[in-house]
Design a protein around this motif. Structure first.
Motif, PDB file in Angstrom:
ATOM      1  N   ASP A 107       0.856  -1.180   0.000  1.00 17.77           N
ATOM      2  CA  ASP A 107       0.000   0.000   0.000  1.00 17.77           C
ATOM      3  C   ASP A 107       0.897   1.237   0.000  1.00 17.77           C
ATOM      4  N   PRO A 108       0.663   2.193  -0.881  1.00 18.61           N
ATOM      5  CA  PRO A 108       1.559   3.345  -1.004  1.00 18.61           C
ATOM      6  C   PRO A 108       1.347   4.443   0.039  1.00 18.61           C
ATOM      7  N   GLN A 136       6.272  -2.534  -5.873  1.00 23.16           N
ATOM      8  CA  GLN A 136       4.831  -2.293  -5.944  1.00 23.16           C
ATOM      9  C   GLN A 136       4.438  -1.034  -5.189  1.00 23.16           C
ATOM     10  N   THR A 137       5.087  -0.780  -4.064  1.00 25.48           N
ATOM     11  CA  THR A 137       4.824   0.445  -3.298  1.00 25.48           C
ATOM     12  C   THR A 137       5.192   1.671  -4.121  1.00 25.48           C
ATOM     13  N   ASP A 145      11.656   3.967  -9.158  1.00 21.60           N
ATOM     14  CA  ASP A 145      12.300   3.084  -8.190  1.00 21.60           C
ATOM     15  C   ASP A 145      13.395   2.262  -8.843  1.00 21.60           C
ATOM     16  N   ILE A 146      14.294   1.807  -7.999  1.00 24.64           N
ATOM     17  CA  ILE A 146      15.290   0.832  -8.400  1.00 24.64           C
ATOM     18  C   ILE A 146      15.294  -0.283  -7.366  1.00 24.64           C
ATOM     19  N   SER A 147      15.561  -1.474  -7.838  1.00 24.73           N
ATOM     20  CA  SER A 147      15.649  -2.635  -6.960  1.00 24.73           C
ATOM     21  C   SER A 147      17.112  -3.027  -6.831  1.00 24.73           C
ATOM     22  N   VAL A 148      17.515  -3.344  -5.619  1.00 20.62           N
ATOM     23  CA  VAL A 148      18.886  -3.786  -5.387  1.00 20.62           C
ATOM     24  C   VAL A 148      18.931  -5.308  -5.480  1.00 20.62           C
ATOM     25  N   GLN A 161       8.362 -10.471 -11.370  1.00 17.71           N
ATOM     26  CA  GLN A 161       7.226  -9.805 -10.739  1.00 17.71           C
ATOM     27  C   GLN A 161       7.099  -8.341 -11.156  1.00 17.71           C
ATOM     28  N   GLY A 162       7.866  -7.919 -12.161  1.00 15.16           N
ATOM     29  CA  GLY A 162       7.632  -6.607 -12.744  1.00 15.16           C
ATOM     30  C   GLY A 162       8.667  -5.535 -12.520  1.00 15.16           C
ATOM     31  N   ALA A 163       9.660  -5.759 -11.665  1.00 19.41           N
ATOM     32  CA  ALA A 163      10.694  -4.744 -11.464  1.00 19.41           C
ATOM     33  C   ALA A 163      11.536  -4.622 -12.736  1.00 19.41           C
TER      34      ALA A 163
END
Length: 177
Positions: A107-108, A136-137, A145-148, A161-163
């Motif tokens: 949830d954002p 997702q947030t 966003d970036i994912s590590v 999952q979409g990142a």
């Protein structure tokens, strides 16, 4: 592996960690979860250390006058305790845990509250996380966003999952600033 079951809250992690059928009794699972939470809350920083390169990254970002905040699915008291012991609370503009009046990620709402407290525009925010919940947030809040890839999920599972944007080490984050 433990890193594949964390991130959705202790009760769900505990359910996934137990042998099949053991966690099906919700009252028993709730009792175990309460015991686990009490144990964790007694000292949540035991053996907790930042990932390699994170203290240096934070120092460099601070030197560039980059405003940093934290939004965690951990409880507010635990989040404050962990951040204070490892980095010092003054390092961050806002430190917000999940029970501070906002729903848990993805949830954002909590992320949007952090942005409000920071006094910044969404376009000036880079949301950095290590799980699909973080991605997702960020998407839900309308943030870049970036994912590590060194956290709790592999790049492959995050991609599935979409990142879409990744960094492989903390030093790479500096290129975004």
């Amino acid at each position: 592996k433990v890193n594949t079951i964390v991130g959705w809250g202790l009760k769900k992690a505990l359910y996934k960690a137990l042998p099949a059928g053991v966690g099906d009794d919700d009252s028993y699972l709730s009792k175990l979860t309460a015991e686990l939470i009490a144990e964790y809350n007694s000292d949540p920083v035991i053996k907790t250390v930042p990932y390699p390169g994170i203290p240096e990254l934070i120092k460099k970002l601070s030197g560039k006058k980059i405003t940093m905040s934290i939004f965690s699915n951990k409880s507010q008291p635990v989040t404050l305790q962990v951040v204070d012991k490892i980095f010092g609370l003054s390092t961050f503009k806002t430190v917000l845990g999940s029970d501070a009046g906002f729903p848990r990620k993805p949830d954002p709402s909590g992320a949007l509250e952090v942005i409000r407290r920071m006094g910044l525009d969404k376009k000036d925010i880079l949301y950095i996380g290590d799980t699909i919940l973080d991605h997702q947030t960020a998407v839900g809040a309308g943030l870049r966003d970036i994912s590590v890839t060194w956290g709790f999920r592999s790049m492959g599972s995050l991609k599935e999952q979409g990142a879409t944007d990744f960094v492989d080490n903390p030093e790479e984050i500096l290129k975004f600033f």
